[in-house]
Motif scaffolding. Structure first.
Motif, short mmCIF file in Angstrom:
data_model
loop_
_atom_site.label_atom_id
_atom_site.label_comp_id
_atom_site.label_asym_id
_atom_site.label_seq_id
_atom_site.Cartn_x
_atom_site.Cartn_y
_atom_site.Cartn_z
N VAL A 1 -1.17 -8.61 7.75
CA VAL A 1 -0.63 -7.73 6.69
C VAL A 1 -0.46 -8.55 5.41
CG1 VAL A 1 1.25 -6.15 6.09
CG2 VAL A 1 0.64 -6.52 8.49
N SER A 2 -1.03 -8.07 4.28
CA SER A 2 -0.86 -8.81 3.03
C SER A 2 0.56 -8.63 2.53
CB SER A 2 -1.81 -8.31 1.94
OG SER A 2 -2.86 -7.59 2.48
N LYS A 3 0.98 -9.61 1.72
CA LYS A 3 2.35 -9.51 1.20
C LYS A 3 2.40 -8.45 0.11
CE LYS A 3 3.48 -12.86 -2.53
NZ LYS A 3 3.44 -11.97 -3.61
N LYS A 4 3.60 -7.89 -0.06
CA LYS A 4 3.75 -6.86 -1.10
C LYS A 4 3.53 -7.47 -2.47
CE LYS A 4 6.73 -3.57 1.17
NZ LYS A 4 7.62 -2.45 0.93
N ILE A 5 2.94 -6.70 -3.37
CA ILE A 5 2.70 -7.18 -4.73
C ILE A 5 3.98 -6.93 -5.55
CG2 ILE A 5 1.29 -6.89 -6.81
CD1 ILE A 5 -0.43 -7.89 -4.50
N GLY A 6 4.54 -7.99 -6.11
CA GLY A 6 5.73 -7.85 -6.96
C GLY A 6 5.31 -7.37 -8.34
N VAL A 7 5.92 -6.28 -8.80
CA VAL A 7 5.50 -5.67 -10.07
C VAL A 7 6.65 -5.64 -11.07
CG1 VAL A 7 4.63 -3.55 -11.17
CG2 VAL A 7 3.79 -4.21 -8.90
N GLY A 8 6.33 -5.96 -12.33
CA GLY A 8 7.27 -5.83 -13.44
C GLY A 8 6.73 -4.79 -14.42
N VAL A 9 7.59 -3.90 -14.89
CA VAL A 9 7.18 -2.84 -15.80
C VAL A 9 7.69 -3.16 -17.20
CG1 VAL A 9 7.30 -0.36 -16.30
CG2 VAL A 9 7.29 -1.16 -13.92
N ILE A 10 6.78 -3.17 -18.17
CA ILE A 10 7.17 -3.43 -19.56
C ILE A 10 6.96 -2.16 -20.37
CG2 ILE A 10 6.74 -4.84 -21.61
CD1 ILE A 10 5.66 -7.04 -19.68
N GLY A 11 8.07 -1.57 -20.83
CA GLY A 11 7.99 -0.29 -21.53
C GLY A 11 8.33 0.84 -20.57
N ALA A 12 9.53 1.38 -20.71
CA ALA A 12 9.99 2.43 -19.79
C ALA A 12 10.08 3.77 -20.49
CB ALA A 12 11.34 2.03 -19.18
N GLY A 13 9.04 4.11 -21.23
CA GLY A 13 8.98 5.42 -21.89
C GLY A 13 8.29 6.43 -20.99
N ARG A 14 7.59 7.37 -21.60
CA ARG A 14 6.95 8.45 -20.84
C ARG A 14 6.04 7.92 -19.75
NH1 ARG A 14 3.69 12.54 -24.63
NH2 ARG A 14 2.86 10.56 -25.34
N ILE A 15 5.07 7.08 -20.15
CA ILE A 15 4.04 6.68 -19.18
C ILE A 15 4.56 5.56 -18.27
CG2 ILE A 15 2.80 4.93 -20.56
CD1 ILE A 15 1.05 7.76 -18.72
N GLY A 16 5.43 4.70 -18.79
CA GLY A 16 6.01 3.64 -17.97
C GLY A 16 6.81 4.21 -16.81
N ARG A 17 7.57 5.25 -17.09
CA ARG A 17 8.36 5.90 -16.03
C ARG A 17 7.45 6.55 -15.00
NH1 ARG A 17 13.78 7.05 -16.15
NH2 ARG A 17 13.36 8.86 -14.85
N LEU A 18 6.37 7.14 -15.48
CA LEU A 18 5.44 7.82 -14.56
C LEU A 18 4.83 6.82 -13.57
CD1 LEU A 18 3.74 10.51 -13.98
CD2 LEU A 18 1.98 9.31 -15.23
N HIS A 19 4.33 5.69 -14.11
CA HIS A 19 3.73 4.68 -13.22
C HIS A 19 4.79 4.12 -12.27
CE1 HIS A 19 -0.06 4.91 -15.20
NE2 HIS A 19 0.31 4.29 -16.31
N THR A 20 5.99 3.92 -12.79
CA THR A 20 7.07 3.39 -11.95
C THR A 20 7.38 4.34 -10.80
OG1 THR A 20 7.99 2.34 -13.91
CG2 THR A 20 9.43 2.49 -12.00
N GLU A 21 7.43 5.61 -11.13
CA GLU A 21 7.71 6.62 -10.10
C GLU A 21 6.61 6.61 -9.03
OE1 GLU A 21 8.43 10.50 -11.72
OE2 GLU A 21 9.04 11.30 -9.77
N ASN A 22 5.37 6.52 -9.47
CA ASN A 22 4.26 6.49 -8.50
C ASN A 22 4.35 5.26 -7.60
OD1 ASN A 22 3.13 8.92 -9.23
ND2 ASN A 22 1.76 8.01 -10.74
N LEU A 23 4.66 4.11 -8.21
CA LEU A 23 4.78 2.90 -7.40
C LEU A 23 5.93 3.03 -6.40
CD1 LEU A 23 4.22 0.15 -10.11
CD2 LEU A 23 2.81 0.48 -8.08
N ALA A 24 7.05 3.59 -6.89
CA ALA A 24 8.23 3.70 -6.03
C ALA A 24 7.99 4.66 -4.87
CB ALA A 24 9.43 4.16 -6.87
N HIS A 25 7.27 5.74 -5.13
CA HIS A 25 7.19 6.81 -4.12
C HIS A 25 5.90 6.82 -3.31
CE1 HIS A 25 10.35 9.16 -6.64
NE2 HIS A 25 10.88 8.21 -5.89
N CYS A 26 4.79 6.33 -3.89
CA CYS A 26 3.51 6.50 -3.17
C CYS A 26 2.84 5.20 -2.80
CB CYS A 26 2.50 7.31 -3.98
SG CYS A 26 3.18 8.51 -5.07
N ILE A 27 3.36 4.05 -3.27
CA ILE A 27 2.58 2.84 -3.03
C ILE A 27 3.45 1.76 -2.37
CG2 ILE A 27 1.02 1.14 -4.10
CD1 ILE A 27 0.51 3.25 -6.30
N PRO A 28 3.58 1.86 -1.06
CA PRO A 28 4.47 0.94 -0.34
C PRO A 28 4.00 -0.51 -0.39
CG PRO A 28 3.24 2.35 1.20
CD PRO A 28 2.97 2.86 -0.18
#
Ligand code: NAD
Length: 338
Positions: A1-28
């Protein structure tokens, strides 16, 4: 099993929140480590909503975090290139929203930094992951329409963005049509060599006063001989209008709008159906999730992203050619832009 990829989000506006939500909910396979926004409240809210442990006001602090393997650059357009260079220097893999920057020398500097660092870079051309576009591309590649003669894209927003956004957006071609330029190259499978633009201010005079346009038709000539047309409006009263068509010697493939339901109501006055899905967040939800999954998969498996820095550069080059064509009232070769 590969290790989880650690992600940092820069810019938490419209699109930043969307990508964050997708990572949080769909990409374990990903782990959200930190979020940064110059607007502290936006970063804090994003962290609270999606369970991110660290909040930084300054993105440099985020880049110094050793638990972060990759960053998402979702801040305002004018910050992308500098953040990309800084992230590359820290050895972070990069997902960057379009456009990389609004001029080619700046883009080239940023791409050179990425190349030198040897990190992966994916540009946020989510429409490459849209089911309709994937199907059209596959059919074209398989020869289902024969020799391709004509490409048509209609891409119209339900309403213009706020004036504050318009003023820093880089103009309709770099902000909006850029997606269509990338989609056009993707569907036809050839480079755009020349463009000719007719454009106008038909929606809101304030957009014109800011030096921008809100209505445009850009015609395209591709290296493989295909000709194309993209039409844009900042305001379609019936909703977000996203259609594409490829026509050729054996026939045609068309993609229609998606609607919330497929129901129709028939009555004595006529037949009505649903309006298209409201805007990009609704219409392209699946594609945003798939592009983020692709990014994380590329990092885990060492493969190359589907939307590259080169694609990010070329789309801006075509966008600038489209504007120059409007300004000069003549066809412009994409190679004239450097
Ligand atoms: N691919 C797409 O479909 C798509 C859709 C929307 C926006 N975008 C792109 O994404 C970018 C952001 O757009 P948006 O609509 O989310 O804008 P937005 O204004 O909602 O969000 C941008 C956020 O970035 C923050 N920010 C600005 N400078 C920063 C910095 N130096 N460090 C950290 N944070 C910073 C702002 O405070 C803001 O919260 C734009 O470049 C836009 O072109 C792409």
């Amino acid at each position: 099993v590969s290790k989880k990829i650690g992600v940092g989000v820069i810019g938490a506006g419209r699109i930043g929140r969307l990508h964050t939500e997708n990572l949080a909910h769909c990409i374990p396979e990903a782990r959200l480590v930190a979020v940064s926004d110059v607007a502290s409240e936006a970063a804090q809210k994003c962290a609270a909503d999606f369970g991110i442990p660290t909040v930084e006001k300054d993105y440099h602090a985020l880049l110094a975090n050793k638990e972060i393997d990759a960053v998402l650059i979702c801040s305002s357009t004018d910050t992308h290139a500098q953040i990309m260079m800084d992230a590359a220097a820290k050895g972070k893999h990069i997902f960057c929203e379009k456009p990389i920057a609004l001029d080619l020398p700046t883009i080239d500097k940023a791409l050179e930094a990425v190349r030198k660092a040897g990190v992966k870079l994916q540009i946020g051309f989510n429409r490459r992951f849209d089911a309709n576009n994937l199907r059209i591309r596959k059919l074209v590649q398989e020869g289902a329409v024969g020799d391709v003669h004509i490409l048509r894209i209609s891409s119209r927003d339900p309403g213009p963005p706020p004036m504050a956004y318009v003023k820093v957006s880089g103009g309709i071609f770099c902000d909006m049509t850029i997606h269509d330029f990338d989609t056009a190259r993707y569907l036809v499978g050839s480079e755009v060599e020349e463009v000719f633009t007719l454009a106008a201010v038909r929606v809101d005079p304030e957009i014109g006063a800011a030096g921008d346009l809100d209505t445009a038709i850009v015609t395209l000539r591709f290296a493989n001989g295909v000709i194309g047309a993209i039409d844009n409006s900042r305001k379609a009263v019936y909703g977000y209008d996203q259609r594409a068509e490829v026509f050729g010697s054996k026939g045609m493939v068309q993609a229609e709008n998606l609607t919330p339901t497929a129901t129709k109501v028939s009555g004595s006055e006529g037949v009505t159906a649903d309006k298209p899905l409201f805007f990009f967040l609704e219409r392209y939800m699946d594609s945003y999730c798939l592009e983020m999954r692709e990014f994380i998969t590329c990092l885990q498996e060492g493969t190359e992203p589907k939307a590259t820095g080169y694609d990010g550069r070329v789309s801006v080059q075509i966008a600038k050619a489209a504007r120059l064509s409007y300004d000069k009232k003549r066809p412009v070769k994409v190679s004239e832009i450097s």
